[in-house]
Scaffold this active site. Structure first.
Site, PDB file in Angstrom:
ATOM      1  NE  ARG A   1       0.183   1.478   3.496  1.00 37.32           N
ATOM      2  CZ  ARG A   1       1.113   2.484   3.642  1.00 37.32           C
ATOM      3  NH1 ARG A   1       2.270   1.999   3.731  1.00 37.32           N
ATOM      4  NH2 ARG A   1       0.798   3.786   3.623  1.00 37.32           N
ATOM      5  N   GLY A   2       0.220   2.486  -0.212  1.00 34.25           N
ATOM      6  CA  GLY A   2       1.007   3.588  -0.352  1.00 34.25           C
ATOM      7  C   GLY A   2       1.069   4.070  -1.666  1.00 34.25           C
ATOM      8  CB  ALA A   3       0.263   6.777  -3.661  1.00 36.51           C
TER       9      ALA A   3
ATOM     10  CD  GLN B   1      -3.265   2.655   7.116  1.00 39.78           C
ATOM     11  OE1 GLN B   1      -3.851   3.031   7.821  1.00 39.78           O
ATOM     12  NE2 GLN B   1      -4.113   2.506   5.715  1.00 39.78           N
TER      13      GLN B   1
ATOM     14  CG  ASP C   1      -3.098   8.379  -1.246  1.00 38.29           C
ATOM     15  OD1 ASP C   1      -2.967   8.792  -0.014  1.00 38.29           O
ATOM     16  OD2 ASP C   1      -2.927   7.123  -1.512  1.00 38.29           O
TER      17      ASP C   1
ATOM     18  CG  ASN D   1      -2.514  11.849   2.462  1.00 44.92           C
ATOM     19  OD1 ASN D   1      -1.640  10.867   2.047  1.00 44.92           O
ATOM     20  ND2 ASN D   1      -1.956  11.838   3.753  1.00 44.92           N
ATOM     21  CE  LYS D   2      -4.974   5.702   4.372  1.00 41.33           C
ATOM     22  NZ  LYS D   2      -6.136   4.637   3.775  1.00 41.33           N
TER      23      LYS D   2
HETATM   24  O1  MRU Z   1      -4.623   3.056   2.065  1.00 43.09           O
HETATM   25  P1  MRU Z   1      -3.175   3.212   2.202  1.00 43.09           P
HETATM   26  O2  MRU Z   1      -2.425   2.711   3.252  1.00 43.09           O
HETATM   27  O3  MRU Z   1      -2.522   2.875   0.935  1.00 43.09           O
HETATM   28  O4  MRU Z   1      -3.097   4.692   2.246  1.00 43.09           O
HETATM   29  C1  MRU Z   1      -2.298   5.579   1.304  1.00 43.09           C
HETATM   30  C2  MRU Z   1      -1.242   6.182   1.941  1.00 43.09           C
HETATM   31  O5  MRU Z   1      -0.298   5.703   2.276  1.00 43.09           O
HETATM   32  C3  MRU Z   1      -1.345   7.563   2.464  1.00 43.09           C
HETATM   33  O6  MRU Z   1      -2.384   8.256   2.032  1.00 43.09           O
HETATM   34  C4  MRU Z   1      -0.076   8.175   2.318  1.00 43.09           C
HETATM   35  O7  MRU Z   1       0.146   9.246   3.200  1.00 43.09           O
HETATM   36  C5  MRU Z   1       0.225   8.455   0.830  1.00 43.09           C
HETATM   37  S1  MRU Z   1       1.075   7.783   0.013  1.00 43.09           S
HETATM   38  C6  MRU Z   1       2.925   7.950   0.115  1.00 43.09           C
END
Ligand code: MRU
Length: 356
Positions: free
Chosen positions: A45-47, A201, A242, A252-253
């Site tokens: 996970r993470g963009a 996370q 994201d 973002n999250k």
């Molecule tokens: O749902 P996730 O864990 O994939 O969430 C995405 C993220 O990790 C975050 O939003 C993050 O801050 C951006 S990705 C570097």
């Protein structure tokens, strides 16, 4: 630094992020379907990380179709390859890096097919491109780190939300890339990490990866962030992204928007750290960003333990959008973009088009 993923030529190894920090488990993905599943389940996970994983999945997909459709014409192969692209695109809708990476891979095949290159040649080119996306991401994060650390004072205290670290990228991290650079420069006092409900996370991943690297971190629950701003010294909030619209509105999250509001009230600079592949220049503003909604049980249960009535109605958006007016600057590998966002993001877009 931990390794989020490793390409092995005919398989992709992923560190299972759903098991961290309790267990270190490696998932072996031998086909694109398993990579897609891993993206859906948040095992990766993470963009930026899901963008790179999807690029490797496209490589695995091509390896599979050239065997399955031996002797078929290029049109058939392209149709099948597009199905793989669409499958991967359907796994998670918000992070634009996923679409950016799979479209890049798809266009590579379109153009090499026009040049009538052999199927094996195309496979090699795809593999090289996926490896380049992976390597470039690490180099980009390093640059983001340098630009971001330059914004911080000595003995900086930073608050972050979710995980925008090594685990969310191919290595080093975006928001945590800035943290790592500041730590290397000897100017980091403390990172406050929001735990980031519902999937933790911040607690499971950010607190873990910083602890592993001996970087000072203090874990707080999400509802403590405003109070930390009021009572502890904080120099900046730095988070990842994201998807960033053409006017600077940033997805973002979930929880990021609330942190931005609180930071504004306390006059604390609020920064986004993200590669330029996170910009979606086609979207005028944040209202157009698709927001993923996830399963209700992610909220009803905490790490498998029931913490709410089993049938209670739940709203579980995985992301929120922070309006550009709350953002002090967007730290990219090209430097820091600040207000007026629409104008400055346009300039960035033009620069990227010239480079292309
Ligand atoms: O749902 P996730 O864990 O994939 O969430 C995405 C993220 O990790 C975050 O939003 C993050 O801050 C951006 S990705 C570097």
């Amino acid at each position: 630094m931990v390794k989020t993923m490793e390409w092995q030529g005919q398989s992709l190894l992923l560190l299972d992020q759903t098991k961290l920090p309790a267990e270190i488990v490696t998932i072996i993905c031998e086909d694109y379907r398993r990579v897609g599943e891993a993206i859906k389940r948040l095992e990766v996970r993470g963009a930026p990380a899901i963008g790179a994983a999807a690029a490797f999945a496209m490589t695995l997909g091509w390896q599979e179709i050239i065997v399955k459709y031996t002797g078929a014409g290029s049109e058939t192969l392209l149709i099948e390859f597009k199905k793989i692209k669409d499958f991967l695109l359907s796994t998670r809708p918000t992070a634009v890096n996923l679409a950016w990476a799979v479209n890049k891979m798809y266009m590579q095949v379109v153009s090499l097919t026009k040049e009538q290159r052999s199927l094996q040649d195309i496979g090699t080119a795809l593999e090289n491109l996926a490896c380049k996306i992976y390597q470039d991401d690490i180099a980009i994060n390093r640059q983001i780190g340098v630009h971001g650390a330059a914004l911080l004072p000595q003995q900086a205290s930073i608050l972050t939300h979710c995980n925008a670290g090594t685990l969310a990228t191919c290595g080093w991290g975006t928001a945590l890339g800035v943290v790592r650079q500041a730590f290397e420069d000897g100017r980091l006092a403390m990172v406050y990490a929001d735990e980031t409900r519902p999937l933790l996370q911040g607690a499971r991943l950010t607190a873990w990866e910083l602890t592993e690297d001996n970087i000072p971190v203090t874990l707080i629950t999400d509802n403590m962030a405003a109070w930390v701003m009021q009572t502890q010294h904080l120099d900046a909030v730095i988070v990842g992204a994201d998807r960033i619209a053409a006017n600077g509105d940033t997805a973002n999250k979930i929880g990021t928007y609330g942190v931005a509001l609180a930071a504004k009230h306390h006059h604390i600079p609020f920064y986004i750290a993200a590669p330029v592949s996170t910009f979606d220049f086609t979207l005028e503003n944040g209202n157009q960003i698709p927001i993923e909604e996830r399963a209700a049980d992610e909220v009803r249960l905490l790490q498998g333990v029931v913490t709410a009535p089993r049938q209670v109605k739940v709203f579980n958006p995985a992301f929120d959008v922070t309006p550009a007016e709350f953002i002090t600057g967007i730290i990219t590998e090209y430097g820091v973009v600040s207000a007026p966002y629409t104008e400055n993001i346009k300039k960035l877009q033009q620069k990227l088009q010239e480079e292309d």
